[in-house]
Design an enzyme around this catalytic site. Structure first.
Site, mmCIF file in Angstrom:
data_model
loop_
_atom_site.group_PDB
_atom_site.id
_atom_site.type_symbol
_atom_site.label_atom_id
_atom_site.label_comp_id
_atom_site.label_asym_id
_atom_site.label_seq_id
_atom_site.Cartn_x
_atom_site.Cartn_y
_atom_site.Cartn_z
ATOM 1 N N SER A 178 0.920 -1.337 0.124
ATOM 2 C CA SER A 178 0.276 -0.044 0.328
ATOM 3 C C SER A 178 0.925 0.940 0.296
ATOM 4 O O SER A 178 1.285 1.248 -1.182
ATOM 5 C CB SER A 178 -0.906 0.217 1.236
ATOM 6 O OG SER A 178 -2.247 1.701 1.617
ATOM 7 N N THR A 179 0.586 2.270 0.813
ATOM 8 C CA THR A 179 1.545 3.615 0.960
ATOM 9 C C THR A 179 3.080 3.335 1.406
ATOM 10 O O THR A 179 3.252 2.016 1.599
ATOM 11 C CB THR A 179 1.733 4.158 2.633
ATOM 12 O OG1 THR A 179 -0.261 3.937 2.312
ATOM 13 C CG2 THR A 179 2.323 5.451 2.267
ATOM 14 N N HIS A 204 -2.329 -1.099 -3.314
ATOM 15 C CA HIS A 204 -4.074 -0.081 -3.255
ATOM 16 C C HIS A 204 -3.455 1.236 -3.973
ATOM 17 O O HIS A 204 -2.966 2.162 -4.069
ATOM 18 C CB HIS A 204 -3.461 0.423 -1.428
ATOM 19 C CG HIS A 204 -3.911 -0.712 -0.815
ATOM 20 N ND1 HIS A 204 -4.166 -1.005 0.545
ATOM 21 C CD2 HIS A 204 -4.579 -1.990 -0.927
ATOM 22 C CE1 HIS A 204 -3.938 -1.932 0.957
ATOM 23 N NE2 HIS A 204 -4.979 -2.521 -0.091
ATOM 24 N N MET A 297 -0.366 1.133 5.128
ATOM 25 C CA MET A 297 -0.951 1.515 6.291
ATOM 26 C C MET A 297 -1.856 0.934 6.237
ATOM 27 O O MET A 297 -2.735 -0.024 5.117
ATOM 28 C CB MET A 297 -1.422 2.758 5.778
ATOM 29 C CG MET A 297 -2.139 3.782 7.407
ATOM 30 S SD MET A 297 -2.794 5.371 6.915
ATOM 31 C CE MET A 297 -3.605 6.117 9.024
ATOM 32 N N ASP A 300 -4.415 -4.440 5.677
ATOM 33 C CA ASP A 300 -4.941 -5.523 4.861
ATOM 34 C C ASP A 300 -4.011 -6.475 4.088
ATOM 35 O O ASP A 300 -2.449 -5.950 4.117
ATOM 36 C CB ASP A 300 -5.303 -4.681 3.284
ATOM 37 C CG ASP A 300 -5.844 -5.077 2.667
ATOM 38 O OD1 ASP A 300 -6.391 -6.511 2.523
ATOM 39 O OD2 ASP A 300 -5.640 -5.165 1.374
#
Length: 365
Positions: A178-179, A204, A297, A300
């Protein structure tokens, strides 16, 4: 919460409407406040000195100084967490990806129509990304790192692991991020040999950006990188990225693995969801898969990685020191989902080493 404890945000955008709505969104949260707004980078430069913000939101196309030029200077002279605010266009997606390469933490897209209402509908997304940016670890940008490297130095390729073929239609490498994940995924994929097992990736990312992301990686890697297509066979030497707005899962068609795409509701607030991908791999690949959870973050992918491990897969989590945001790997480690915790710089080598050792054991049987 006192002002002193709030996340201080400086919003930079040439649109007065965007500045106004962003201010409204941010100031509606109890843990953050807008300390200033600027219509262009030159004004922003002075406001940074005056307000010392924790996070900068930055438009990608602006007057007087290009947003990317400003970002590059900022990350060199006064590094700070930057959240890019990008238009959902092909040019916007390319600029956003370049911004991540330059050191921006993340990006959020502007809605095309009904700007004010559209941005207000994005409140949860924007504020969660600001919180992630505020807690992010600032790593050296790829451009800065490349500038310090000797000319002509190749990407490390774990050469000792490339001497015999890895080609396998059964083995799979599965990655969730993600991030901070776009650059982390690049670091994992670039050293992989052209004959490595198929790679499936859930990052993401909103619709409209994953195609540019795949094309950019395809030009940098030995393996072929593409957006996954529904029903296509999953083949060695390829990496398949979940398209923005779609869940990617693994299926079977006879003896073959196939990619499955759907637009079922978001899981853990995400579509694509890493848990959806990891769960499907646990069901259909089991011990033939290697699972990797990277920077991001939230949580997930943490439970999905545990289910992969329980199904016999080998699992790795990125270590805290090399993560932009340690959330997802930390959750996976806390659950006991990871066999190994490794720095990003070692991740490809660890994956290839496990594949090699598995192949050697199989040959002895």
């Amino acid at each position: 919460m006192s002002t002193n404890n709030k996340i201080k945000v400086l919003c930079v955008d040439d649109s007065a409407l965007i500045r106004s709505v962003m201010t409204e969104i941010i100031n509606s949260q109890s843990d953050m406040t807008v300390v200033g707004t600027a219509a262009d980078p030159l004004v922003a430069r002075e406001l940074i000195k005056a307000t010392n913000p924790d996070v900068l939101t930055l438009d990608v196309e602006m007057p007087r100084m290009d947003g990317l030029e400003f970002l590059e200077k900022l990350m060199r002279l006064r590094p700070m967490p930057v959240l890019m605010v990008s238009s959902l266009t092909e040019r916007g997606s390319e600029i956003a990806l370049t911004a991540l390469e330059l050191g921006a933490v993340d990006f959020v897209t502007k809605p095309k129509l009904g700007v004010r209402d559209g941005l207000l509908n994005y409140t949860e997304l924007i504020t969660s990304k600001i919180r992630a940016a505020a807690s992010a670890r600032l790593l050296p940008s790829r451009r800065a790192t490349a500038a310090k490297a000797a000319p002509g130095v190749a990407v490390p390729a774990a050469e000792s692991l490339l001497r015999s073929p890895l080609l396998s239609t059964e083995k799979l490498i599965i990655i969730g991020a993600s991030t901070g994940g776009t650059e982390a995924i690049r670091d994992v994929l670039q050293p992989l040999p052209s004959d490595c097992p198929a790679v499936l990736i859930a990052q993401h990312m909103p619709p409209g950006f994953t195609r540019s992301f795949a094309q950019r990686l395809d030009g940098l890697c030995r393996i072929t990188v593409k957006e996954a297509e529904h029903g296509e066979r999953v083949l060695p030497g390829y990496a398949y990225i979940a398209p923005g707005g779609f869940h990617l899962s693994l299926g079977r068609s006879g003896a073959n693995y196939v990619a499955h795409l759907d637009q079922e509701p978001p899981v853990n607030r995400h579509r694509p969801s890493i848990d959806v991908l990891f769960d499907s791999v646990a069901r259909h690949a089991g011990k033939n898969a290697i699972g990797v959870i990277l920077t991001g973050m939230g949580r997930d992918g943490a439970e999905g990685l545990l289910r992969m491990r329980q199904a016999g897969a080998y699992t790795l989590a990125q270590d805290e020191a090399s993560c932009v945001v340690f959330g997802m790997p930390r959750e996976a480690i806390a659950l006991g989902a990871a066999h190994e915790v490794a720095p990003l710089s070692e991740m490809s080598r660890r994956v290839l080493a496990h594949l090699r050792s598995f192949g050697e054991r199989a040959n002895r049987v």
